[in-house]
Design a protein around this motif. Structure first.
Motif, PDB file in Angstrom:
ATOM      1  N   UNK A  86      32.131  48.718  41.678  1.00  0.00           N
ATOM      2  CA  UNK A  86      32.465  49.885  40.839  1.00  0.00           C
ATOM      3  C   UNK A  86      32.443  51.158  41.684  1.00  0.00           C
ATOM      4  N   UNK A  87      31.423  51.269  42.541  1.00  0.00           N
ATOM      5  CA  UNK A  87      31.327  52.415  43.458  1.00  0.00           C
ATOM      6  C   UNK A  87      32.557  52.494  44.365  1.00  0.00           C
ATOM      7  N   UNK A  88      32.963  51.336  44.905  1.00  0.00           N
ATOM      8  CA  UNK A  88      34.133  51.271  45.797  1.00  0.00           C
ATOM      9  C   UNK A  88      35.391  51.712  45.065  1.00  0.00           C
ATOM     10  N   UNK A  89      35.542  51.257  43.834  1.00  0.00           N
ATOM     11  CA  UNK A  89      36.767  51.571  43.093  1.00  0.00           C
ATOM     12  C   UNK A  89      36.827  53.038  42.692  1.00  0.00           C
ATOM     13  N   UNK A  90      35.670  53.613  42.413  1.00  0.00           N
ATOM     14  CA  UNK A  90      35.629  55.064  42.131  1.00  0.00           C
ATOM     15  C   UNK A  90      36.008  55.850  43.380  1.00  0.00           C
ATOM     16  N   UNK A  91      35.389  55.466  44.494  1.00  0.00           N
ATOM     17  CA  UNK A  91      35.576  56.220  45.736  1.00  0.00           C
ATOM     18  C   UNK A  91      37.031  56.126  46.223  1.00  0.00           C
ATOM     19  N   UNK A  92      37.620  54.940  46.095  1.00  0.00           N
ATOM     20  CA  UNK A  92      39.001  54.734  46.564  1.00  0.00           C
ATOM     21  C   UNK A  92      40.050  55.094  45.505  1.00  0.00           C
ATOM     22  N   UNK A  93      39.565  55.566  44.327  1.00  0.00           N
ATOM     23  CA  UNK A  93      40.465  55.962  43.223  1.00  0.00           C
ATOM     24  C   UNK A  93      41.500  54.866  42.932  1.00  0.00           C
ATOM     25  N   UNK A  94      40.987  53.686  42.636  1.00  0.00           N
ATOM     26  CA  UNK A  94      41.831  52.507  42.392  1.00  0.00           C
ATOM     27  C   UNK A  94      42.573  52.661  41.073  1.00  0.00           C
ATOM     28  N   UNK A  95      43.849  52.227  41.035  1.00  0.00           N
ATOM     29  CA  UNK A  95      44.659  52.344  39.809  1.00  0.00           C
ATOM     30  C   UNK A  95      44.109  51.426  38.712  1.00  0.00           C
ATOM     31  N   UNK A  96      44.408  51.781  37.459  1.00  0.00           N
ATOM     32  CA  UNK A  96      43.823  51.111  36.287  1.00  0.00           C
ATOM     33  C   UNK A  96      44.025  49.593  36.318  1.00  0.00           C
ATOM     34  N   UNK A  97      45.235  49.127  36.686  1.00  0.00           N
ATOM     35  CA  UNK A  97      45.528  47.689  36.680  1.00  0.00           C
ATOM     36  C   UNK A  97      44.670  46.895  37.665  1.00  0.00           C
ATOM     37  N   UNK A  98      44.041  47.597  38.613  1.00  0.00           N
ATOM     38  CA  UNK A  98      43.267  46.894  39.645  1.00  0.00           C
ATOM     39  C   UNK A  98      41.757  47.064  39.469  1.00  0.00           C
ATOM     40  N   UNK A  99      41.360  47.687  38.355  1.00  0.00           N
ATOM     41  CA  UNK A  99      39.926  47.877  38.113  1.00  0.00           C
ATOM     42  C   UNK A  99      39.249  46.538  37.808  1.00  0.00           C
TER      43      UNK A  99
END
Length: 339
Positions: A86-99
């Motif tokens: 979750x931290x990685x996805x926040x930091x890398x601003x991952x698009x919704x479909x890849x959460x």
């Protein structure tokens, strides 16, 4: 409380190691987290062309030795790594479909699959996730199935995002799960065969490669086709006769402008066995609401369920209603799935 502290320590040390690697390699946080997990699984720091440098390697080795001293159960380990993702996805601003898919969805799908495969008296399962992403849904599903019963899995994951696939592979290694990872477009031809079960939290949207979409019955009459429709068709085509597909889809999947093509394909190729809206508390809005759709490929011992399992899954903290739902699933599975 001590357990919570241990999980917190694990998360913080992983975060330090991943941040250190990110700075040293100039990579995304997600890539550095994947490499951190691989290093932990392999028991050594991977060095290529002098990167990371000797000083960083020494710091990483110190962090890894501290991580290895932390004693967590499989459940706690997975929770701690999920927080890092979750931290990685926040930091890398991952698009919704890849959460990352929430654990609750892995739990609910496993509960239904457990009853189906118990009724079928099938304990060895070849499983694929055609949109594996971070691997969280797949790993949570398997962990829950193995806690509930004596199941043995051969596991494969497909994804067109190399970063996420790398993360899924390293995540599974740390969890002592052997994942065969395939970096490809799930709508292109598969190399995997002999599949009993597919589970997928499908990305929603239009598929841009019309030439690939052309061979599918669920393709749009004109313009781009829905990727999630094509992935459902592709996945079910690749299953063994009687194989099952458990798909996380938008609740409104049968009410869109392309729903007619999907329904027509389903009537002649698969049995629609269940449509269950997920609890609304899992989603930020009504528009984001998703459902579990369970399809079974024609052939083998498969037949259309006498009653399609339909409705809304109660929230898990509503003990009375949830227990009633479990009993309903058990009865439905016993009546409709034979060994």
């Amino acid at each position: 409380m001590a357990e919570e502290n241990e999980m917190q320590n694990y998360y913080e040390l992983m975060n330090q190691a991943s941040t250190l690697l990110q700075k040293s390699l100039g990579s995304s946080y997600t890539d550095s987290l994947a490499e951190t997990l691989t290093n932990l699984a392999d028991g050594k720091v991977y060095v290529e062309n002098g990167a990371p440098d000797a000083e960083t390697v020494a710091k990483l080795e110190s962090l890894y030795s501290q991580i290895k001293e932390i004693s967590l159960t499989q459940v706690q380990l997975k929770q701690a790594i999920s927080v890092n993702i979750i931290q990685a996805q926040r930091q890398d601003k991952v698009e919704v479909n890849k959460l990352m898919t929430p654990d609750a969805i892995g739990l609910l799908t496993s509960l239904i699959a457990f009853e189906i495969f118990s009724s079928m008296k099938k304990s060895k399962i070849n499983l694929v996730d055609p949109t594996v992403g971070t691997g969280n849904l797949l790993i949570e599903f398997i962990e829950q199935m193995q806690m509930a019963g004596d199941f043995e899995f051969n596991v494969a994951g497909i994804d067109n995002d190399e970063t996420l696939l790398g993360l899924a592979k390293s995540f599974s290694e740390v969890m002592n799960l052997n994942l065969d990872a395939y970096h490809q477009d799930g709508i292109a031809e598969w190399d995997i065969t002999d599949i009993d079960l597919a589970i997928a939290d499908l990305p929603v949207g239009y598929y841009p490669i019309d030439d690939n979409a052309a061979k599918f019955k669920t393709k749009a009459e004109e313009g781009h086709s829905y990727a999630h429709h094509l992935l459902i068709e592709q996945t079910m085509n690749n299953l063994n006769d009687g194989g099952l597909g458990i798909f996380i889809v938008p609740s409104a999947i049968f009410q869109t402008d392309q729903a007619k093509k999907l329904s027509e394909w389903m009537v002649s190729n698969v049995y629609l066995q269940a449509v269950l809206d997920l609890p609304s508390n899992l989603f930020a809005s009504k528009e984001a609401q998703k459902a579990i759709v369970i399809l079974q490929k024609h052939g083998g011992n498969s037949e259309q369920a006498s009653d399609v399992l339909m409705g809304t899954i109660p929230e898990t903290n509503n003990v009375k209603d949830f227990e009633e739902f479990r009993n309903q699933v058990q009865e439905w599975a016993r009546n409709n799935f034979k060994g």
